[in-house]
Design an enzyme around this catalytic site. Structure first.
Site, PDB file in Angstrom:
ATOM      1  N   THR A 123       0.842  -1.195   0.000  1.00  0.00           N
ATOM      2  CA  THR A 123       0.000   0.000   0.000  1.00  0.00           C
ATOM      3  C   THR A 123       0.872   1.238   0.000  1.00  0.00           C
ATOM      4  OG1 THR A 123      -1.657   1.255   1.217  1.00  0.00           O
ATOM      5  CG2 THR A 123      -0.200  -0.144   2.519  1.00  0.00           C
ATOM      6  N   ALA A 124       0.425   2.250  -0.675  1.00  0.00           N
ATOM      7  CA  ALA A 124       1.178   3.509  -0.681  1.00  0.00           C
ATOM      8  C   ALA A 124       0.908   4.331   0.567  1.00  0.00           C
ATOM      9  CB  ALA A 124       0.837   4.314  -1.930  1.00  0.00           C
ATOM     10  N   SER A 125      -0.008   3.881   1.415  1.00  0.00           N
ATOM     11  CA  SER A 125      -0.302   4.650   2.618  1.00  0.00           C
ATOM     12  C   SER A 125       0.819   4.533   3.651  1.00  0.00           C
ATOM     13  CB  SER A 125      -1.635   4.212   3.229  1.00  0.00           C
ATOM     14  OG  SER A 125      -1.564   2.879   3.685  1.00  0.00           O
ATOM     15  N   HIS A 126       1.726   3.612   3.456  1.00  0.00           N
ATOM     16  CA  HIS A 126       2.882   3.456   4.339  1.00  0.00           C
ATOM     17  C   HIS A 126       4.117   3.286   3.465  1.00  0.00           C
ATOM     18  CE1 HIS A 126       0.426   2.976   7.915  1.00  0.00           C
ATOM     19  NE2 HIS A 126      -0.388   2.299   7.138  1.00  0.00           N
TER      20      HIS A 126
END
Length: 125
Positions: free
Chosen positions: A70-73
């Site tokens: 995920t690009a959220s992390h």
């Protein structure tokens, strides 16, 4: 896990850049290192909260961790649209003790194998 390879891991992503390819690579590395149960959801897609819930609940909490794409992390890749994180046995993000142990193990293995090439550590806490 006391340094022992865990038996069951979930590998999933939110469908962003490189999701399919990364899942294939990660599954091969896990299998090559003795993980016998690699759970991948349909099309490899599962949200981060769903991965955490599956770690805790599926088959009574059999999965002892999950690799989440995920690009959220730790955003990276084209357009900052790819990142990897590891969730531990209760679905929580890996803490510094875990990431430090991974770094130390990688460094030890590099020394033992005589690897001279500089490798970038990809985990950002």
């Amino acid at each position: 896990n006391g340094g022992e390879m865990i038996d069951t891991v979930i590998v999933a992503g939110d469908g962003r850049y490189f999701n399919d390819e990364a899942i294939q690579i990660i599954a091969k590395v896990l299998a090559g290192n003795g993980v016998s149960n690699i759970w991948i959801p349909q099309n490899g897609i599962m949200s981060t909260p769903a991965v955490s819930a599956a770690i805790r609940r599926r088959e009574g909490g059999k999965a002892l961790g999950g690799i989440v794409l995920t690009a959220s992390h730790n955003p990276g890749g084209p357009g900052e649209d790819f990142g990897i994180k590891y969730n531990e046995a209760f679905g929580q993000p890996a803490g510094e003790d875990f990431t430090d142990a991974v770094r130390r193990r990688r460094e030890r293995e590099q020394r033992e194998r005589g690897i001279q090439k500089k490798v970038v550590f990809l985990c950002i806490v």
